[in-house]
Motif scaffolding. Sequence first.
Motif, mmCIF file in Angstrom:
data_model
loop_
_atom_site.group_PDB
_atom_site.id
_atom_site.type_symbol
_atom_site.label_atom_id
_atom_site.label_comp_id
_atom_site.label_asym_id
_atom_site.label_seq_id
_atom_site.Cartn_x
_atom_site.Cartn_y
_atom_site.Cartn_z
ATOM 1 N N ALA A 108 0.820 -1.216 0.000
ATOM 2 C CA ALA A 108 0.000 0.000 0.000
ATOM 3 C C ALA A 108 0.850 1.261 0.000
ATOM 4 N N GLY A 109 2.077 1.172 0.559
ATOM 5 C CA GLY A 109 2.941 2.351 0.623
ATOM 6 C C GLY A 109 4.141 2.279 -0.290
ATOM 7 N N GLY A 110 4.308 1.168 -0.976
ATOM 8 C CA GLY A 110 5.461 1.042 -1.858
ATOM 9 C C GLY A 110 6.784 1.054 -1.122
ATOM 10 N N GLY A 111 6.769 0.623 0.129
ATOM 11 C CA GLY A 111 7.989 0.641 0.921
ATOM 12 C C GLY A 111 8.245 1.961 1.601
ATOM 13 N N GLN A 112 7.422 2.975 1.311
ATOM 14 C CA GLN A 112 7.555 4.290 1.936
ATOM 15 C C GLN A 112 6.420 4.494 2.939
ATOM 16 N N ALA A 113 6.468 5.621 3.629
ATOM 17 C CA ALA A 113 5.466 5.896 4.652
ATOM 18 C C ALA A 113 4.101 6.176 4.018
ATOM 19 N N ILE A 114 3.073 5.571 4.578
ATOM 20 C CA ILE A 114 1.699 5.838 4.147
ATOM 21 C C ILE A 114 1.216 7.135 4.798
ATOM 22 N N ASN A 115 0.448 7.905 4.047
ATOM 23 C CA ASN A 115 -0.195 9.090 4.625
ATOM 24 C C ASN A 115 -1.607 9.205 4.079
ATOM 25 N N ASN A 116 -2.335 10.238 4.520
ATOM 26 C CA ASN A 116 -3.750 10.335 4.142
ATOM 27 C C ASN A 116 -3.951 10.754 2.687
ATOM 28 N N PHE A 139 -8.980 -8.209 -15.469
ATOM 29 C CA PHE A 139 -9.871 -7.969 -14.342
ATOM 30 C C PHE A 139 -11.188 -7.370 -14.833
ATOM 31 N N ALA A 140 -12.180 -7.445 -13.943
ATOM 32 C CA ALA A 140 -13.523 -6.997 -14.327
ATOM 33 C C ALA A 140 -13.885 -5.653 -13.722
ATOM 34 N N ASP A 141 -13.386 -5.348 -12.526
ATOM 35 C CA ASP A 141 -13.764 -4.120 -11.831
ATOM 36 C C ASP A 141 -12.529 -3.453 -11.246
ATOM 37 N N GLU A 142 -12.603 -2.141 -11.101
ATOM 38 C CA GLU A 142 -11.522 -1.388 -10.476
ATOM 39 C C GLU A 142 -12.116 -0.239 -9.663
ATOM 40 N N THR A 143 -11.363 0.182 -8.648
ATOM 41 C CA THR A 143 -11.786 1.317 -7.842
ATOM 42 C C THR A 143 -10.594 1.860 -7.070
ATOM 43 N N PRO A 144 -10.552 3.187 -6.866
ATOM 44 C CA PRO A 144 -9.502 3.733 -6.003
ATOM 45 C C PRO A 144 -9.653 3.207 -4.578
ATOM 46 N N ALA A 145 -8.522 3.110 -3.884
ATOM 47 C CA ALA A 145 -8.498 2.643 -2.494
ATOM 48 C C ALA A 145 -7.593 3.571 -1.689
ATOM 49 N N ARG A 146 -8.048 3.934 -0.478
ATOM 50 C CA ARG A 146 -7.324 4.908 0.338
ATOM 51 C C ARG A 146 -7.128 4.346 1.748
ATOM 52 N N PRO A 147 -5.901 4.411 2.275
ATOM 53 C CA PRO A 147 -5.633 3.858 3.608
ATOM 54 C C PRO A 147 -6.440 4.560 4.692
ATOM 55 N N VAL A 148 -6.976 3.747 5.623
ATOM 56 C CA VAL A 148 -7.681 4.302 6.785
ATOM 57 C C VAL A 148 -7.062 3.825 8.096
ATOM 58 N N ALA A 149 -6.327 2.734 8.050
ATOM 59 C CA ALA A 149 -5.627 2.238 9.239
ATOM 60 C C ALA A 149 -4.434 1.429 8.763
ATOM 61 N N TRP A 150 -3.345 1.509 9.506
ATOM 62 C CA TRP A 150 -2.144 0.788 9.085
ATOM 63 C C TRP A 150 -1.222 0.545 10.273
ATOM 64 N N GLY A 151 -0.312 -0.374 10.085
ATOM 65 C CA GLY A 151 0.596 -0.745 11.149
ATOM 66 C C GLY A 151 1.731 0.248 11.333
ATOM 67 N N ASN A 152 2.433 0.091 12.421
ATOM 68 C CA ASN A 152 3.589 0.940 12.733
ATOM 69 C C ASN A 152 4.818 0.379 12.028
ATOM 70 N N TYR A 153 4.739 0.393 10.721
ATOM 71 C CA TYR A 153 5.762 -0.200 9.857
ATOM 72 C C TYR A 153 7.010 0.677 9.823
#
Length: 754
Positions: A108-116, A139-153
């Motif tokens: 989800a972060g590509g190895g970098q820090a996730i932000n809003n 694939f049949a369907d697609e949609t944007p996805a946005r982080p709402v919770a994540w670990g202390n990676y």
Amino acid sequence: MITLSAYMTVLPATSHRIAVHGRARKAFTYRHSCLFAFFLWLVTAPFLAHPAAAVALGGDDRVAVPRLKDSTFAPVGLLVLDENKSDAVAGTAFLVSPCHILTAYHVAGGGQAINNKTVATFYLGEGKIGPDFDGARHFADETPARPVAWGNYVPAEDSSPLIQRARAMLQNGWEDWALLKLDRCLGAPQYGYGYFRLAPRSTRDLTRRGEGLRVTSIGLPGDKPMRTLWRDPSCRIVGQTHNSGWQHDCVTVPGNSGGPLLLAPSAAKHGASLDRPGQDRPPVVALAIAITGVDGLDNSQSDRLALAWNDPNYYDFLGTAAPVSALIARVAPYLPRDAAIDAFIKAHPADDHYNPDQGQAAIADLDIAIARYPHRAELYLQRASWRDSLGNSDAALGDYAKAVAVDPSSAPARYLYGRALLQRGNDQPGNLALAAEAFGKVLQDFPHSPDVLLYRAFAYRAMKRNQAAVADLTAALVVQPKSAVAADERGDAYRDLRQPDLALADYNRAISLDPQWPEALRDRGFLYHRLARYDQARADFKRALALDPHDVEAENGLALCNLSSGRIDAAIANFGHIISMAPEVGVYYANRGTAYLIAGEAAEAVPDFEKAAALDSDEPFNALLLYIALARTGQSAKAKAVLETYAAKRAQSKKANAAFGDANDRSRRSWPQPVIDFFLGKINLDQVAAAAAKGDPMSQADQRFDVDFYLGQLALLRGDKAEGSRRLQAVIRSGLREFVEFDIAQADLDLLEH
């Protein structure tokens, strides 16, 4: 002869990077991996952003699974980050609610820090759309996805500071996860994909059960076509076997990251209370996040590497998964209400995995498991690794031996027992021979196992059986031709066999394979020093220091170059700095004492040789050099008394250990006793010469060096300059620059000539 170097590191083929000091008499002693068995290895692959290679334990039995709606695996899809950029990241993700997906943080972060502001795209189903990758438009369907919770990676790469990499290894097995909200709720009933429910399992309960969890994995591995999903139908979560996350044997390659590990039907019955009525999908107990790289092979080769279930490297090559229990409390507010999850969170407000300081809890849980399954070798191996982590070496070794005893056919158990014996090689005579024997038995069934060959070579090297080590390392390089570790270690063996051209070729090979590995640079630097190519040696030591500014041995190498090229004041200053960095390493005091002797400051040398002798009480040459330093200050009586005391202690130690070790061990312990006895007036010159003529040709050459140097010193102390000069000239003709006595002899001859 006395050692110039404190240690040198050898790395096991799975990139273990923790090590402990070893001591031996020669110029370059070996430092082997600090093995908490398979508990505390440091593998870069599980927690760094770059791709790694993986293996198929038990063979590659993955099967293609269609992405049909209303099917068991319909909730699994592809998450793509920055898909319009050249460095786009893709991995597996899966629906866990009508509107949320779960995946790995590093996806989800590509190895970098996730932000809003992070936005990715989620693809699902079977159709004709998809990202602009080769073969990805299925694939049949697609949609944007946005982080709402994540670990202390903790993002970390090979170039990251050591403390950051250490934090990543300790945390990311639990924290490499992210929950994203979809702009379109593709898990809603009208889309027909559905979602998986999460079934948390306690780490401690899993350990107490003693049998792991039978699971199946599903995802989009990069080595398979993306037209379908790919399932490993039969694999197992072993449990927490190192500091972070759960380890498992599912086939996992790049692209699987973020995919679910689903409880197999036979295991699901134990958690029947978690089943939601009317939903027949197996629950998710963990998500795949990491794989272990295989040293010496290209990723494409490793991705095709299929090993037997009983392969000796089984525990080395386990993948890592983040258990649902580590994240459930933080994602539950976003999921459909589940009474079983609520009950679990109430009973386990935080994941109950074992932190590094909780070895006793792990041992207690394993005691319960062993009582339930007393003939399961794996449980003894796990308990041994925890005991090792707590410093309970004897009990740990007993558990490794017990694992072999309860299952003599277990190649992993015998292999880890051999590694444990190798780690303790200096603790008790005979350990090294037992280690070599253990590895030999494994090789009867797995003759081409590169790691077993490598470790047996380590044992042979420690026993000074360098020809045997070369044979094993050559065989290992046939299997893994890009193993920098095997190439470097063979270079060490050739160096000790006095074959510098072959050693240099192997060091060059190791450095070309891994230019960022300070160990190989140091090894080549010490070889250049031995060949009196000091400018090239300095260049290698400086490169090693650029990679690791705290590399004490690289600093030592630079100091030795100054010492050998006549820059004595600089060498003394260098060694003082080195001692401040590593005050408990005796060889550095001996090196500075040598510099003081060359500078004509014997009184300054005395305390350094005393300290070296105290720290390395099993190093006889410290005692002999202390004798010389004391005698040069006019304290001949004290010199003799100190040497007599040392000789008495050495004789007592030899007597205590007489029943142990092979002939090679006993031979090494007996030398340079004849030289000491001659200094003390106990034997005559003919007896010393006869003792020096024993052994193989290389040992004889070393022993002649010792006789010429120390008897030359004794002649000079008695005023016989002709005899002293004659013997010291023989020292110089030997060309053995790897020993500090060579530099002393050169300085003494210079004084005699002037």
